[in-house]
Design a protein around this motif. Structure first.
Motif, short mmCIF file in Angstrom:
data_model
loop_
_atom_site.label_atom_id
_atom_site.label_comp_id
_atom_site.label_asym_id
_atom_site.label_seq_id
_atom_site.Cartn_x
_atom_site.Cartn_y
_atom_site.Cartn_z
N TRP A 320 4.88 -9.78 -17.64
CA TRP A 320 4.10 -10.64 -16.75
C TRP A 320 3.40 -9.65 -15.56
O TRP A 320 2.56 -9.93 -14.71
N CYS A 321 3.59 -8.40 -15.89
CA CYS A 321 2.84 -7.56 -15.11
C CYS A 321 1.33 -7.63 -15.26
O CYS A 321 0.53 -7.10 -14.37
N VAL A 322 0.85 -7.90 -16.63
CA VAL A 322 -0.51 -7.83 -16.77
C VAL A 322 -1.38 -8.88 -16.02
O VAL A 322 -2.15 -8.40 -15.33
N PRO A 323 -0.87 -10.06 -16.03
CA PRO A 323 -1.29 -11.12 -15.08
C PRO A 323 -1.36 -10.75 -13.84
O PRO A 323 -2.20 -11.24 -12.90
N LEU A 324 -0.28 -10.25 -13.23
CA LEU A 324 0.10 -9.91 -12.17
C LEU A 324 -1.04 -8.77 -11.53
O LEU A 324 -1.61 -9.17 -10.43
N LEU A 325 -1.36 -7.87 -12.37
CA LEU A 325 -2.42 -6.82 -12.05
C LEU A 325 -3.57 -7.49 -12.15
O LEU A 325 -4.56 -7.21 -11.27
N ALA A 326 -3.93 -8.39 -12.97
CA ALA A 326 -5.15 -9.21 -13.13
C ALA A 326 -5.47 -9.92 -11.70
O ALA A 326 -6.53 -9.86 -11.21
N VAL A 327 -4.58 -10.47 -11.36
CA VAL A 327 -4.68 -11.11 -9.85
C VAL A 327 -5.02 -10.56 -8.58
O VAL A 327 -5.91 -10.47 -7.88
N LEU A 328 -4.07 -9.34 -8.61
CA LEU A 328 -4.47 -8.33 -7.49
C LEU A 328 -5.83 -7.78 -7.64
O LEU A 328 -6.36 -7.76 -6.66
N LEU A 329 -6.43 -7.34 -8.72
CA LEU A 329 -7.77 -7.03 -9.00
C LEU A 329 -8.85 -7.90 -8.66
O LEU A 329 -9.93 -7.86 -7.92
N ALA A 330 -8.35 -9.18 -8.92
CA ALA A 330 -9.56 -10.36 -8.74
C ALA A 330 -9.59 -10.56 -7.16
O ALA A 330 -10.65 -10.96 -6.78
N LEU A 334 -7.06 -3.41 -4.55
CA LEU A 334 -7.11 -2.47 -5.50
C LEU A 334 -5.85 -1.29 -5.18
O LEU A 334 -5.10 -0.85 -6.11
N ARG A 335 -5.69 -1.26 -3.95
CA ARG A 335 -4.55 -0.15 -3.65
C ARG A 335 -3.13 -0.92 -3.97
O ARG A 335 -2.37 0.02 -4.67
N THR A 336 -3.18 -2.12 -3.82
CA THR A 336 -1.78 -2.74 -4.12
C THR A 336 -1.72 -2.98 -5.58
O THR A 336 -0.69 -2.79 -6.28
N ALA A 337 -2.96 -3.10 -6.31
CA ALA A 337 -2.67 -3.12 -7.86
C ALA A 337 -2.48 -1.74 -8.30
O ALA A 337 -1.61 -1.79 -9.51
N SER A 338 -2.92 -0.78 -7.93
CA SER A 338 -2.64 0.64 -8.40
C SER A 338 -1.10 0.81 -8.05
O SER A 338 -0.43 1.53 -9.01
N ALA A 339 -0.63 0.50 -6.80
CA ALA A 339 0.82 0.92 -6.59
C ALA A 339 1.82 0.10 -7.63
O ALA A 339 2.89 0.49 -8.20
N VAL A 340 1.70 -1.13 -7.99
CA VAL A 340 2.15 -2.00 -9.02
C VAL A 340 2.10 -1.34 -10.32
O VAL A 340 3.03 -1.31 -10.84
N ALA A 341 0.72 -0.86 -10.73
CA ALA A 341 0.43 -0.39 -12.09
C ALA A 341 1.46 0.78 -12.30
O ALA A 341 2.16 1.14 -13.20
N LEU A 342 1.59 1.69 -10.95
CA LEU A 342 2.55 2.84 -11.02
C LEU A 342 3.76 2.62 -11.15
O LEU A 342 4.60 3.54 -11.85
N VAL A 343 4.43 1.59 -10.67
CA VAL A 343 5.73 1.13 -10.61
C VAL A 343 5.87 0.92 -12.20
O VAL A 343 6.99 1.31 -12.75
N PHE A 344 4.99 0.09 -12.97
CA PHE A 344 5.44 -0.39 -14.25
C PHE A 344 5.18 0.67 -15.32
O PHE A 344 5.43 0.71 -16.13
N ALA A 345 4.35 1.69 -14.72
CA ALA A 345 4.34 3.05 -15.90
C ALA A 345 5.13 4.24 -15.29
O ALA A 345 5.18 4.96 -16.39
N ALA A 346 5.64 4.28 -14.24
CA ALA A 346 6.78 5.41 -13.87
C ALA A 346 7.95 5.61 -14.63
O ALA A 346 8.42 6.46 -15.10
N ARG A 347 8.46 4.37 -15.50
CA ARG A 347 9.81 4.38 -16.18
C ARG A 347 10.99 5.15 -15.23
O ARG A 347 11.58 5.95 -15.53
N THR A 348 10.86 5.02 -14.00
CA THR A 348 11.99 5.50 -13.09
C THR A 348 13.42 5.37 -13.37
O THR A 348 14.14 6.24 -13.37
N PHE A 349 13.55 4.15 -14.11
CA PHE A 349 15.22 3.79 -14.43
C PHE A 349 15.31 4.55 -15.42
O PHE A 349 16.75 4.80 -15.81
#
Length: 428
Positions: A320-330, A334-349
């Motif tokens: 569901w990160c995909v529609p979440l990012l789409a809404v933030l971009l719409a 942009l900064r919030t969307a970049s931060a969210v994308a970083l969280v879902f791409a970082a694999r910190t766990f």
């Protein structure tokens, strides 16, 4: 001429997708150790071995009936089919997310006269951008994990989002949502969301979804009566059968509480948190739709709530990160969307110790790295609450309409119409 530009953009977009897929394949072939650490894949061909152990079902019997045809394919063929299908589903989800986010944009944008429907050429940048967005989306951890594990998270998300973005007057709206809930129970929270919005159209769709869900249960009972009785009277309450709830891959509230409390049984604290989050999430979703006119956030809040309160929400469930990012971009964030994308791409766990129950011994500062999705979801719920309060206090912006336009319409809705056309002002 427009055609040469469109052709070049098409080639570049497809090329970006090819490069992304090639990079993933090259990483897997030439750097297997790094790839395993990066993605930790479980090949589909190996996962079917678990059927020999006859484990208890983790999904309703209807799901077993639905997926019988996949057993007719050789394992190697099925492996390839699943990978290709998930890439196509990601492209479909990107398109759905674009439409989903666009509903908010059109509903809240100032009204400008449009003499004719938007020409098809105006949609070219959207269509040509899908391969590029798919190429980027493949590197989001939930998406890649779904792809490598052969999971159905993308399929379920597409079913739910497609049904929810259909026009209110669409025939059978809610039916597909009920089917998705019959396969995995988590989407059932969207049925409660529809029933609680207070709109007649949404309530009708919610009742349709509920009837559809009951239909899947009856079909399962008819075809697999013993398995249905066992599942609905016993297995459905055994949350431990889904796996180790304290594992780092589990990004639900149960996983967060278990790791934070250093226990395999988070007990009453987790149960109370789930109840509070469920009611707060549904209340917030209803407020987003009814009082603030933030329909897209109503859906996103429901999705985040379902993922949080589910006993186990493996990382691949968070597509569901995909529609979440789409809404933030719409929304132009942009900064919030970049931060969210970083969280879902970082694999910190995957960076914290996670072998042999090491998740239960994490230091306090490692908890944030171990539960990134759950903590982000809680922060987004708080953000949505702030947005609702702010929107409700300010009222609708000038020149906006508080309700969504039908998904299939490209023409902005007018806020005022002549008296002779007053019937046309009613939103469907």
């Amino acid at each position: 001429m427009t055609y040469p530009t469109v052709t070049v953009r098409s080639l570049l977009a497809v090329g970006a997708l090819a490069v992304s897929l090639t990079a993933l394949a090259s990483l897997a072939v030439f750097c297997p150790a790094q790839f395993d650490r990066f993605a930790e894949p479980i090949p589909v061909v190996d996962r079917f071995v678990v059927t020999e152990w006859r484990p208890p079902a983790t999904s309703p019997p209807f799901a077993s009936i639905l997926f019988v045809p996949v057993t007719w394919l050789p394992a190697a063929t099925l492996n390839a089919v699943v990978v290709v299908a998930n890439v196509l589903l990601l492209a479909f989800l990107v398109r759905l997310s674009w439409r989903f986010a666009g509903r908010l944009h059109h509903a809240s944008a100032p009204v400008t006269p449009v003499p004719s429907p938007v020409p098809a050429v105006a949609l070219a940048p959207v269509l040509l951008g899908i391969p590029v967005l798919v190429a980027l989306g493949l590197w989001l951890e939930p998406v890649l994990r779904t792809l490598l594990f052969g999971e159905i998270s993308l399929a379920l998300t597409c079913l739910v989002l497609w049904d929810l973005t259909r026009p209110d007057h669409a025939l059978g709206k809610g039916f597909v949502l009920g089917i998705a809930a019959g396969v995995e129970l988590t989407p059932a929270l969207f049925i409660a969301y529809l029933l609680l919005t207070g709109r007649a159209e949404s309530v009708r769709a919610g009742l349709t979804a509920l009837a559809s869900l009951i239909g899947t249960m009856l079909l399962g009972a008819l075809v697999l009566p013993g398995a249905s009785l066992d599942f609905w009277t016993l297995r459905v309450f055994e949350t431990g059968r889904l796996g180790e709830g304290w594992a780092a891959d589990n990004q639900s509230l149960q996983g967060l509480f278990a790791r934070a409390l250093h226990t395999t049984e988070p007990g009453v604290g987790w149960a109370v948190a789930c109840v509070v989050t469920t009611f707060a999430g549904l209340w917030l979703a209803r407020r987003a739709v009814g009082r603030a006119g933030l329909d897209t956030w109503g859906v996103l809040v429901t999705a985040l709530t379902a993922l949080l309160v589910s006993p186990v929400s493996w990382s691949h469930h968070w597509v569901w990160c995909v529609p979440l990012l789409a809404v933030l971009l719409a929304e132009g964030r942009l900064r919030t969307a970049s931060a969210v994308a970083l969280v879902f791409a970082a694999r910190t766990f995957r960076l914290v110790p996670h072998e042999g129950g090491a998740e239960l011994q994490l230091a306090w500062w490692q908890q944030v790295l171990a539960s990134p999705y759950a903590l982000l979801a809680l922060a987004l719920l708080a953000y949505a609450g702030w947005r609702c309060r702010r929107a409700a206090g300010q009222g609708p912006p000038p020149g906006s309409v508080p309700r969504l336009r039908p998904a299939g319409s490209l023409r902005p809705a007018a806020t005022q119409l002549p008296a002779s056309n007053s019937s046309a002002s009613t939103m469907r």
